[in-house]
Scaffold this active site. Structure first.
Site, PDB file in Angstrom:
ATOM      1  N   ASP A  24       0.746  -1.298  -0.024  1.00 37.60           N
ATOM      2  CA  ASP A  24      -0.037  -0.060  -0.036  1.00 37.60           C
ATOM      3  C   ASP A  24       0.801   1.233  -0.015  1.00 37.60           C
ATOM      4  OD1 ASP A  24      -2.299   1.398   0.256  1.00 37.60           O
ATOM      5  OD2 ASP A  24      -2.692   0.857   2.083  1.00 37.60           O
ATOM      6  N   HIS A  41       3.035   3.443  -9.167  1.00 36.64           N
ATOM      7  CA  HIS A  41       2.582   2.001  -9.508  1.00 36.64           C
ATOM      8  C   HIS A  41       4.175   1.650 -10.119  1.00 36.64           C
ATOM      9  CE1 HIS A  41      -1.191   2.341  -7.798  1.00 36.64           C
ATOM     10  NE2 HIS A  41      -1.693   3.030  -9.004  1.00 36.64           N
ATOM     11  N   LEU A 135      10.642 -20.764  -4.383  1.00 36.50           N
ATOM     12  CA  LEU A 135       9.653 -20.076  -3.883  1.00 36.50           C
ATOM     13  C   LEU A 135       8.315 -19.960  -4.405  1.00 36.50           C
ATOM     14  CD1 LEU A 135       8.954 -17.555  -1.891  1.00 36.50           C
ATOM     15  CD2 LEU A 135       9.505 -16.065  -3.964  1.00 36.50           C
TER      16      LEU A 135
HETATM   17  C1  FPP Z   1      -1.402   0.336  -3.426  1.00 36.28           C
HETATM   18  O1  FPP Z   1      -1.270   1.448  -3.477  1.00 36.28           O
HETATM   19  C2  FPP Z   1      -1.167  -0.274  -4.586  1.00 36.28           C
HETATM   20  C3  FPP Z   1      -1.882  -0.959  -5.344  1.00 36.28           C
HETATM   21  C4  FPP Z   1      -3.155  -1.086  -5.614  1.00 36.28           C
HETATM   22  C5  FPP Z   1      -1.326  -1.945  -6.309  1.00 36.28           C
HETATM   23  C6  FPP Z   1      -0.038  -2.601  -6.299  1.00 36.28           C
HETATM   24  C7  FPP Z   1       0.513  -3.162  -7.570  1.00 36.28           C
HETATM   25  C8  FPP Z   1       1.655  -3.094  -7.833  1.00 36.28           C
HETATM   26  C9  FPP Z   1       2.811  -2.565  -6.974  1.00 36.28           C
HETATM   27  C10 FPP Z   1       2.075  -3.470  -9.245  1.00 36.28           C
HETATM   28  C11 FPP Z   1       3.079  -4.476  -9.351  1.00 36.28           C
HETATM   29  C12 FPP Z   1       2.574  -5.929  -8.890  1.00 36.28           C
HETATM   30  C13 FPP Z   1       3.193  -6.999  -9.496  1.00 36.28           C
HETATM   31  C14 FPP Z   1       2.691  -8.439  -9.068  1.00 36.28           C
HETATM   32  C15 FPP Z   1       3.941  -7.081 -10.686  1.00 36.28           C
HETATM   33  P1  FPP Z   1      -2.357   2.827  -3.840  1.00 36.28           P
HETATM   34  O2  FPP Z   1      -2.444   2.987  -5.127  1.00 36.28           O
HETATM   35  O3  FPP Z   1      -3.579   2.433  -2.970  1.00 36.28           O
HETATM   36  O4  FPP Z   1      -1.530   3.844  -3.122  1.00 36.28           O
HETATM   37  P2  FPP Z   1      -2.334   4.971  -1.923  1.00 36.28           P
HETATM   38  O5  FPP Z   1      -3.204   4.069  -0.869  1.00 36.28           O
HETATM   39  O6  FPP Z   1      -1.055   5.745  -1.547  1.00 36.28           O
HETATM   40  O7  FPP Z   1      -3.203   5.849  -2.998  1.00 36.28           O
END
Ligand code: FPP
Length: 244
Positions: A24, A41, A135
């Site tokens: 997050d 991201h 893994l």
């Molecule tokens: C949270 O940050 C993150 C996500 C909703 C997506 C996580 C995805 C990745 C890290 C991409 C890569 C994954 C793989 C497996 C290659 P947020 O957007 O909720 O952040 P915020 O809460 O600060 O708005």
């Protein structure tokens, strides 16, 4: 201390088998850098790579990352499309390295809503890793814990109606084996970054006895050291599973 020295401090006898991560804070990281969420991201993907590598080095058996939840569809269409493409493209791009590192990749989540071609790509990408023995990396994609239970109940009721299983045999183990995570150990440790301290519909059934580890660090900044520190802290905890 660098992370390799920290790994030396891990008690191999008490290594968690399964760590699950709620990644997050990509959006807040982007805000803090005065850039757009998409760049957050992108940095998040680099953090995934770093943590998967570190998990392999630490000898972890199962790592589950929450990449896209059933609730994430509520974000703007632009962000949703970008995220789905980023996750898929990153995996396709990294597959050779993952395979070279003996990683087994599975997607867990609902196939509904994901476009057919995504499913095909996912399946082909994953399949090429299934002969590996290292893994287990689970990518939770279009994942929701309650949806997972609904899907399990549907499958289970079909099997009861067809006589394949008897209602009297339903127990914890049987329910676990109808989930997307069938035959995997429950997570011993659940990590959430960015200062939020909730489960957000992640591994609802499987987290019954999990230890939680929270950090204010935003996901793109999550370091190898911090990851190893979470394992060391886990090893200090006393797990009682309801007994005294
Ligand atoms: C949270 O940050 C993150 C996500 C909703 C997506 C996580 C995805 C990745 C890290 C991409 C890569 C994954 C793989 C497996 C290659 P947020 O957007 O909720 O952040 P915020 O809460 O600060 O708005």
């Amino acid at each position: 201390m660098n992370y390799k020295q920290l790994i030396e401090n891990i008690d191999k006898e008490r290594m968690p088998k399964h760590i699950a991560i709620i990644m997050d804070g990509n959006g807040r990281w982007a805000d803090a850098q005065n850039t757009n969420r998409i760049n957050g991201h992108k940095q998040g993907v680099l953090a995934v790579r770093r943590i998967v590598e570190t998990a392999v080095e630490a000898g972890l058996e199962y790592l589950t990352v929450y990449a896209f939840s059933t609730e994430n569809w509520r974000r703007s269409k632009k962000e949703v499309n970008y995220l789905l493409k980023l996750i898929m493209d990153s995996l396709v791009k990294e597959i050779d390295d993952l395979i070279a590192n003996n990683v087994i990749i599975r997607f867990i989540g609902s196939k509904e809503e994901l476009e057919k071609n995504y499913n095909k790509k996912v399946l082909n990408t994953c399949k090429s890793s299934w002969k590996n023995t290292g893994l287990h990396l689970n990518v939770a994609m279009n994942y929701g814990g309650r949806r997972e239970l609904i899907d399990a109940f549907k499958l289970m009721s079909d099997d009861i109606i067809s006589g394949k299983i008897s209602k009297n045999l339903i127990n914890d183990e049987m329910i676990s084996n109808y989930l997307y995570t069938a035959y995997m150990p429950d997570p011993d440790l659940i990590i959430r970054t960015s200062g939020e301290e909730r489960l957000s519909n992640f591994l609802v059934w499987q987290s019954a006895y999990s230890e939680f580890w929270f950090t204010k660090t935003l996901w793109p900044d999550f370091s190898r050291q911090e990851f190893i520190q979470s394992i060391l802290d886990f090893q200090e905890r006393k797990r009682r599973f309801g007994s005294r």
